[in-house]
Design an enzyme around this catalytic site. Structure first.
Site, PDB file in Angstrom:
ATOM      1  N   ASP A  20       9.938   1.057  -1.395  1.00 56.62           N
ATOM      2  CA  ASP A  20       9.885   1.386   0.030  1.00 56.62           C
ATOM      3  C   ASP A  20       9.093   0.263   0.691  1.00 56.62           C
ATOM      4  O   ASP A  20       7.866   0.264   0.659  1.00 56.62           O
ATOM      5  CB  ASP A  20       9.208   2.738   0.251  1.00 56.62           C
ATOM      6  CG  ASP A  20       9.113   3.107   1.726  1.00 56.62           C
ATOM      7  OD1 ASP A  20      10.066   2.800   2.475  1.00 56.62           O
ATOM      8  OD2 ASP A  20       8.092   3.688   2.126  1.00 56.62           O
TER       9      ASP A  20
ATOM     10  N   GLU B  83      15.114   0.142   0.266  1.00 57.03           N
ATOM     11  CA  GLU B  83      15.616   0.642   1.546  1.00 57.03           C
ATOM     12  C   GLU B  83      16.062  -0.507   2.436  1.00 57.03           C
ATOM     13  O   GLU B  83      15.399  -1.536   2.524  1.00 57.03           O
ATOM     14  CB  GLU B  83      14.519   1.449   2.249  1.00 57.03           C
ATOM     15  CG  GLU B  83      15.007   2.184   3.471  1.00 57.03           C
ATOM     16  CD  GLU B  83      13.965   3.130   4.040  1.00 57.03           C
ATOM     17  OE1 GLU B  83      14.182   3.600   5.170  1.00 57.03           O
ATOM     18  OE2 GLU B  83      12.949   3.407   3.379  1.00 57.03           O
TER      19      GLU B  83
ATOM     20  N   ASP C 118       4.643   6.850   1.034  1.00 55.11           N
ATOM     21  CA  ASP C 118       5.275   5.593   0.623  1.00 55.11           C
ATOM     22  C   ASP C 118       5.764   5.667  -0.823  1.00 55.11           C
ATOM     23  O   ASP C 118       6.878   5.246  -1.140  1.00 55.11           O
ATOM     24  CB  ASP C 118       4.305   4.416   0.800  1.00 55.11           C
ATOM     25  CG  ASP C 118       3.929   4.208   2.255  1.00 55.11           C
ATOM     26  OD1 ASP C 118       4.845   3.979   3.070  1.00 55.11           O
ATOM     27  OD2 ASP C 118       2.737   4.275   2.580  1.00 55.11           O
TER      28      ASP C 118
END
Length: 180
Positions: free
Chosen positions: A7, A66, A138
């Site tokens: 992330d 991502e 996170d």
């Protein structure tokens, strides 16, 4: 197969490592790479080195990260893109294949709903990996990214796209069944 989920973020980059054996997912590790208040090149170097260290420690077979979304603030989007680029460079330099998923694909694959909250993501990660505690947002997103990849994120996202067409017909999925 061992999967490293990322992330990306300029201040905090989350990571999550899981093992997949058939349909079984097992938690290996998770946490964050924090960058100091320094100039941009130093922060990007910290992210790159952090990813490189994770690869040496955990030897992932695959990775998932991502995709960047366009933020209201264009400067924030550019900085996030650079942090993401540093992470991808670390993965590629370590010889780890990289898959990319949108936040929508991630949430559909893990929670079953593309507009899930951070809290819903955290709770599903806890359930899917049978964790005793709740990881930070996170780390949870990074673990979710690894789960998304393990479940064939693109396929699940495509299947999740069927739900709006069912809703137009007055149908919905509840507990794995169509109800109307």
């Amino acid at each position: 197969m061992r999967i490293l989920g990322i992330d990306p973020g300029l201040r905090v980059t989350g990571f999550g490592v899981i093992d997949q054996s058939g349909h079984t997912l097992s938690y290996v590790a998770s946490g964050v790479i924090k960058t100091a208040d320094a100039d941009l090149p130093s922060r990007l170097g910290t992210i790159f080195e952090g990813i490189s260290t994770l690869i040496r420690q955990h030897s992932p077979d695959q990775s998932a990260i991502e995709k960047v979304f366009v933020n209201v603030n264009p400067q924030s989007t550019l900085l996030l893109g650079q942090a993401r680029g540093a992470a991808i460079c670390g993965l590629v330099a370590g010889g780890v294949p990289v898959a990319e998923y949108t936040a929508l694909q991630l949430k559909q694959a893990v929670v079953g709903y593309g507009r899930a909250t951070k809290e819903q993501m955290q709770q599903m990660v806890v359930r899917l990996l049978n964790l005793s505690g709740v990881p930070g947002t996170d780390a949870a997103d990074a673990l979710g990214m690894a789960i998304c990849h393990a479940h064939g994120g693109t396929t699940l996202s495509t299947l999740g796209g069927i739900a709006p067409s069912l809703a137009k017909k007055g149908l919905r999925v509840r507990r794995g069944r169509l109800v109307g």
